[in-house]
Design a protein around this motif. Structure first.
Motif, PDB file in Angstrom:
ATOM      1  N   LEU A  15       0.834  -1.198   0.000  1.00  0.00           N
ATOM      2  CA  LEU A  15       0.000   0.000   0.000  1.00  0.00           C
ATOM      3  C   LEU A  15       0.869   1.250   0.000  1.00  0.00           C
ATOM      4  N   ARG A  16       1.923   1.232   0.827  1.00  0.00           N
ATOM      5  CA  ARG A  16       2.852   2.380   0.843  1.00  0.00           C
ATOM      6  C   ARG A  16       3.543   2.539  -0.509  1.00  0.00           C
ATOM      7  N   ALA A  17       3.909   1.408  -1.121  1.00  0.00           N
ATOM      8  CA  ALA A  17       4.576   1.458  -2.418  1.00  0.00           C
ATOM      9  C   ALA A  17       3.669   2.076  -3.477  1.00  0.00           C
ATOM     10  N   PHE A  18       2.402   1.690  -3.484  1.00  0.00           N
ATOM     11  CA  PHE A  18       1.466   2.246  -4.455  1.00  0.00           C
ATOM     12  C   PHE A  18       1.277   3.751  -4.243  1.00  0.00           C
ATOM     13  N   LEU A  19       1.121   4.169  -3.009  1.00  0.00           N
ATOM     14  CA  LEU A  19       0.907   5.588  -2.739  1.00  0.00           C
ATOM     15  C   LEU A  19       2.112   6.422  -3.149  1.00  0.00           C
ATOM     16  N   VAL A  20       3.305   5.969  -2.765  1.00  0.00           N
ATOM     17  CA  VAL A  20       4.526   6.708  -3.119  1.00  0.00           C
ATOM     18  C   VAL A  20       4.707   6.738  -4.632  1.00  0.00           C
ATOM     19  N   GLY A  21       4.544   5.599  -5.276  1.00  0.00           N
ATOM     20  CA  GLY A  21       4.749   5.528  -6.715  1.00  0.00           C
ATOM     21  C   GLY A  21       3.760   6.380  -7.501  1.00  0.00           C
ATOM     22  N   ILE A  22       2.516   6.382  -7.079  1.00  0.00           N
ATOM     23  CA  ILE A  22       1.499   7.188  -7.767  1.00  0.00           C
ATOM     24  C   ILE A  22       1.821   8.674  -7.646  1.00  0.00           C
ATOM     25  N   LEU A  23       2.215   9.113  -6.461  1.00  0.00           N
ATOM     26  CA  LEU A  23       2.537  10.527  -6.263  1.00  0.00           C
ATOM     27  C   LEU A  23       3.766  10.945  -7.070  1.00  0.00           C
ATOM     28  N   VAL A  24       4.811  10.125  -7.031  1.00  0.00           N
ATOM     29  CA  VAL A  24       6.036  10.446  -7.781  1.00  0.00           C
ATOM     30  C   VAL A  24       5.769  10.421  -9.284  1.00  0.00           C
ATOM     31  N   SER A  25       5.017   9.433  -9.747  1.00  0.00           N
ATOM     32  CA  SER A  25       4.695   9.348 -11.182  1.00  0.00           C
ATOM     33  C   SER A  25       3.884  10.555 -11.631  1.00  0.00           C
ATOM     34  N   PHE A  26       2.965  11.001 -10.791  1.00  0.00           N
ATOM     35  CA  PHE A  26       2.138  12.165 -11.118  1.00  0.00           C
ATOM     36  C   PHE A  26       3.008  13.417 -11.247  1.00  0.00           C
ATOM     37  N   CYS A  27       3.893  13.622 -10.274  1.00  0.00           N
ATOM     38  CA  CYS A  27       4.777  14.798 -10.302  1.00  0.00           C
ATOM     39  C   CYS A  27       5.707  14.758 -11.514  1.00  0.00           C
ATOM     40  N   ALA A  28       6.266  13.596 -11.791  1.00  0.00           N
ATOM     41  CA  ALA A  28       7.175  13.470 -12.930  1.00  0.00           C
ATOM     42  C   ALA A  28       6.462  13.749 -14.248  1.00  0.00           C
ATOM     43  N   ALA A  29       5.211  13.283 -14.354  1.00  0.00           N
ATOM     44  CA  ALA A  29       4.444  13.519 -15.580  1.00  0.00           C
ATOM     45  C   ALA A  29       4.100  14.991 -15.760  1.00  0.00           C
ATOM     46  N   LEU A  30       3.902  15.710 -14.668  1.00  0.00           N
ATOM     47  CA  LEU A  30       3.636  17.151 -14.754  1.00  0.00           C
ATOM     48  C   LEU A  30       4.840  17.906 -15.306  1.00  0.00           C
ATOM     49  N   LEU A  31       6.021  17.546 -14.836  1.00  0.00           N
ATOM     50  CA  LEU A  31       7.229  18.300 -15.173  1.00  0.00           C
ATOM     51  C   LEU A  31       7.858  17.851 -16.484  1.00  0.00           C
ATOM     52  N   GLY A  32       7.635  16.600 -16.865  1.00  0.00           N
ATOM     53  CA  GLY A  32       8.299  16.032 -18.036  1.00  0.00           C
ATOM     54  C   GLY A  32       8.153  16.834 -19.318  1.00  0.00           C
ATOM     55  N   PRO A  33       6.939  17.228 -19.728  1.00  0.00           N
ATOM     56  CA  PRO A  33       6.798  17.971 -20.981  1.00  0.00           C
ATOM     57  C   PRO A  33       7.621  19.255 -21.027  1.00  0.00           C
ATOM     58  N   SER A  34       7.642  20.011 -19.926  1.00  0.00           N
ATOM     59  CA  SER A  34       8.442  21.243 -19.904  1.00  0.00           C
ATOM     60  C   SER A  34       9.925  20.940 -20.045  1.00  0.00           C
ATOM     61  N   LEU A  35      10.400  19.914 -19.344  1.00  0.00           N
ATOM     62  CA  LEU A  35      11.818  19.572 -19.406  1.00  0.00           C
ATOM     63  C   LEU A  35      12.214  19.109 -20.804  1.00  0.00           C
ATOM     64  N   VAL A  36      11.355  18.319 -21.438  1.00  0.00           N
ATOM     65  CA  VAL A  36      11.666  17.816 -22.783  1.00  0.00           C
ATOM     66  C   VAL A  36      11.651  18.955 -23.798  1.00  0.00           C
ATOM     67  N   LEU A  37      10.636  19.802 -23.728  1.00  0.00           N
ATOM     68  CA  LEU A  37      10.518  20.892 -24.696  1.00  0.00           C
ATOM     69  C   LEU A  37      11.631  21.931 -24.536  1.00  0.00           C
ATOM     70  N   PHE A 150       3.080  23.762  -9.292  1.00  0.00           N
ATOM     71  CA  PHE A 150       2.905  23.681 -10.745  1.00  0.00           C
ATOM     72  C   PHE A 150       1.574  24.278 -11.162  1.00  0.00           C
ATOM     73  N   LEU A 151       0.511  23.961 -10.435  1.00  0.00           N
ATOM     74  CA  LEU A 151      -0.810  24.491 -10.790  1.00  0.00           C
ATOM     75  C   LEU A 151      -0.871  26.006 -10.595  1.00  0.00           C
ATOM     76  N   PHE A 152      -0.263  26.499  -9.522  1.00  0.00           N
ATOM     77  CA  PHE A 152      -0.322  27.932  -9.209  1.00  0.00           C
ATOM     78  C   PHE A 152       0.474  28.746 -10.228  1.00  0.00           C
ATOM     79  N   TRP A 153       1.633  28.231 -10.622  1.00  0.00           N
ATOM     80  CA  TRP A 153       2.489  28.940 -11.571  1.00  0.00           C
ATOM     81  C   TRP A 153       2.439  28.308 -12.962  1.00  0.00           C
ATOM     82  N   TYR A 154       1.321  27.669 -13.277  1.00  0.00           N
ATOM     83  CA  TYR A 154       1.212  26.966 -14.565  1.00  0.00           C
ATOM     84  C   TYR A 154       1.485  27.892 -15.747  1.00  0.00           C
ATOM     85  N   HIS A 155       0.886  29.077 -15.743  1.00  0.00           N
ATOM     86  CA  HIS A 155       1.022  29.979 -16.886  1.00  0.00           C
ATOM     87  C   HIS A 155       2.466  30.459 -17.052  1.00  0.00           C
TER      88      HIS A 155
END
Length: 273
Positions: A15-37, A150-155
């Protein structure tokens, strides 16, 4: 399937593994497009190697790993950003230099002090099933900070991703947004090393974004698709790892690669049609 999920979630460490992994995956997916572009994709790889070096130093000094890793990785993220903007040294060369030095330093410290053992493999390839309650709470706090920032400074992040000059011209200092992006990336890297290890964490940042860009053209659509892909690959990868006793980080990374191949093939077929 339901029986399998009930069995998995009956273990607190899963359960701890799922919670940690979901949160980290979510954060990484938010930042990934900006870093790649912005062509910052390799920064994730460099910071993960710095994180390995700091974890090795913490092991030798018998201190809590995150007390050393967090500040050092954050400072390195700022340093790489400044090198990219102001140094005559090519950015990819600077990242390669710091990455290699950190990895060599970490391996040397552990080898000299305790010998090459299973702890090194855990640092390099991740050990998500060993997440403790304290690490879970820290991950929740820092992940929510990354998501809210990320949401607050999205623009602003959107603006610096495509045109830093325009961002400065309209009165929004690009330097602050750059530093914020570097800070969020460093936090995500440190938190994700427990999940994927130093050698595979950059795949969470880069591959979902690249995969989404094969099909979608808008920034927001790429982010949303990256999030869905990242969460799917993590949950499926952890489940496969549990059922087949395969390494968690490698299972997740291979699923990301398979998704990329499928999306790439879909784009090529669509172009020909």
């Amino acid at each position: 399937m339901m029986h399998l999920l009930q069995e998995m979630f009956s273990y607190p460490f899963m359960l701890r593994a799922f919670l940690v992994g979901i949160l980290v995956s979510f954060c990484a997916a938010l930042l990934g497009p900006s870093l790649v572009l912005k062509r910052y994709a390799m920064i994730g790889d460099g910071l993960s190697h710095v994180g390995f070096g700091t974890l090795a130093a913490a092991t030798v000094l018998h201190t809590a790993p995150l007390t050393i890793s967090l500040p050092v990785v954050i400072l390195t993220a700022f340093l790489l950003l400044r090198l990219k903007e102001n140094s005559s040294l090519p950015p990819d060369a600077a990242i390669a230099l710091i990455s290699t030095a950190s990895l060599a330093f970490g391996v040397m410290m552990i080898s000299v002090s305790t010998g090459m053992n299973t702890d090194v493999c855990n640092y390099l390839f991740g050990t998500i099933l060993g997440v403790t309650q304290k690490e879970l709470l820290l991950t929740i706090c820092l992940s929510f900070f990354v998501i809210l920032a990320f949401l607050f400074w999205y623009h602003r992040i959107f603006a610096i991703t495509f045109d830093e000059t325009f961002t400065n011209a309209i009165g929004c200092p690009a330097g602050f947004s750059q530093m914020l992006l570097a800070l969020m990336t460093a936090l995500t890297i440190v938190l994700g090393m427990r999940t994927m290890g130093a050698l595979l964490i950059s795949s969470l940042l880069v591959v979902p974004a690249l995969t989404s860009m094969q099909v979608f053209g808008s920034f927001r659509a790429v982010i949303l698709c990256s999030i869905l892909l990242s969460l799917f690959c993590f949950c499926a990868g952890l489940t496969i790892s549990y059922v087949c006793a395969t390494p968690t980080g490698a299972s997740i990374s291979l699923l990301h690669i398979i998704c990329f191949i499928c999306f790439f093939a879909f784009r090529k077929i669509k172009e020909r049609m």
